[in-house]
Design an enzyme around this catalytic site. Sequence first.
Site, PDB file in Angstrom:
ATOM      1  N   TYR A 155      -3.996   3.501  -7.688  1.00 21.78           N
ATOM      2  CA  TYR A 155      -4.392   4.086  -6.695  1.00 21.78           C
ATOM      3  C   TYR A 155      -5.450   2.783  -6.291  1.00 21.78           C
ATOM      4  CZ  TYR A 155      -7.014   6.065  -3.138  1.00 21.78           C
ATOM      5  OH  TYR A 155      -7.673   6.694  -2.073  1.00 21.78           O
ATOM      6  N   LYS A 159      -5.142   0.130  -2.737  1.00 18.16           N
ATOM      7  CA  LYS A 159      -5.944  -0.202  -1.505  1.00 18.16           C
ATOM      8  C   LYS A 159      -6.924  -1.150  -1.879  1.00 18.16           C
ATOM      9  CE  LYS A 159      -5.400   4.348   0.122  1.00 18.16           C
ATOM     10  NZ  LYS A 159      -4.947   5.093   1.593  1.00 18.16           N
TER      11      LYS A 159
END
Length: 271
Positions: A155, A159
């Site tokens: 994750y 990002k």
Amino acid sequence: MQNKYKGKVVIVTGSRQGIGKSIAWLYASQGAKVVLNARNAEKLEHTKQEFDEAGFEVIAVAGDVSSWNFCVDLCQKAKEHFGGIDIVITNAAIATRGDMENLSPEIYQKLINVNILGSVYPAKAAIPYLKQSKGSIQFISSIASYYGIPFNGIYCATKNAINSIAEATHNELKPHNIFVGVTYVGFTENEDSKQILDTDGKVIVLPQRNNVQKQNRNTVAQRIIAQIEQKKFKNTLTLSGKVLRVLTKFVPGLIRFIYKLNLKKIELSSK
Ligand SMILES: NC(=O)c1ccc[n+]([C@@H]2O[C@H](COP(=O)([O-])OP(=O)(O)OC[C@H]3O[C@@H](n4cnc5c(N)ncnc54)[C@H](OP(=O)(O)O)[C@@H]3O)[C@@H](O)[C@H]2O)c1
């Protein structure tokens, strides 16, 4: 104030719930024509009804933003219904939890597809329209991109990729009068129905995180909209986000040490 965005056309990906819905609602309540999007057509239609009942001008285009063809279609529908596109907010994303050893390869691929390609594709598909409107692209990143958090690596990585894409396109698109910005969103109050992918790929409801201070979704939406308005390239939300930004820049060893100390706690909370 009520008609501040009258005539503006805004696409918000992943807007059937959560932060995306709050952004869409704020724009629509100030006169913008909004294109709602999510994969679940039935739930998206339910969200659209709420907007309709409030008298807002919206269309709902269900589909997966990790598909290039879908993103082309999404932008074409915005043009057909509302005449153009002024602002694209690439909000849709998914999260997971688990360590590298146990997280399935399919989940790695899925996060790359949805979080990276699903941000790049709608932005890229909108460029021809944004050139005409001298519009804006707003990428939604996370304070989790400042450091590779254990049990959350992919994750954080997706990002982080968004940050680089935002930096590159900010300069690429400036000569075309298109503004590109990126918001590093901090801990935010989740919808009770927020889902994530568990280590084995099962979709589970994310329990509310009570151990961290969370920002209200409406406040997050206000900050994002103000950032676009002010054409500020980068904005980090929440005090903890700002502290993390400074610490990772100047004392990354301290952050490594803190995560080392808390590893077991983080592992337990990611189960
Ligand atoms: N919540 C936080 O604390 C936090 C912190 C930092 C950053 N962020 C970022 O803020 C953004 C919104 O987060 P959130 O917590 O509000 O999310 P959320 O409640 O989980 O909502 C995600 C939305 O995206 C849609 N979506 C997911 N995959 C999609 C796809 N492939 N194509 C189209 N739509 C898709 C979902 O609907 P469907 O399932 O129907 O597709 C849903 O409407 C994300 O970019 C997230 O990474 C959130």
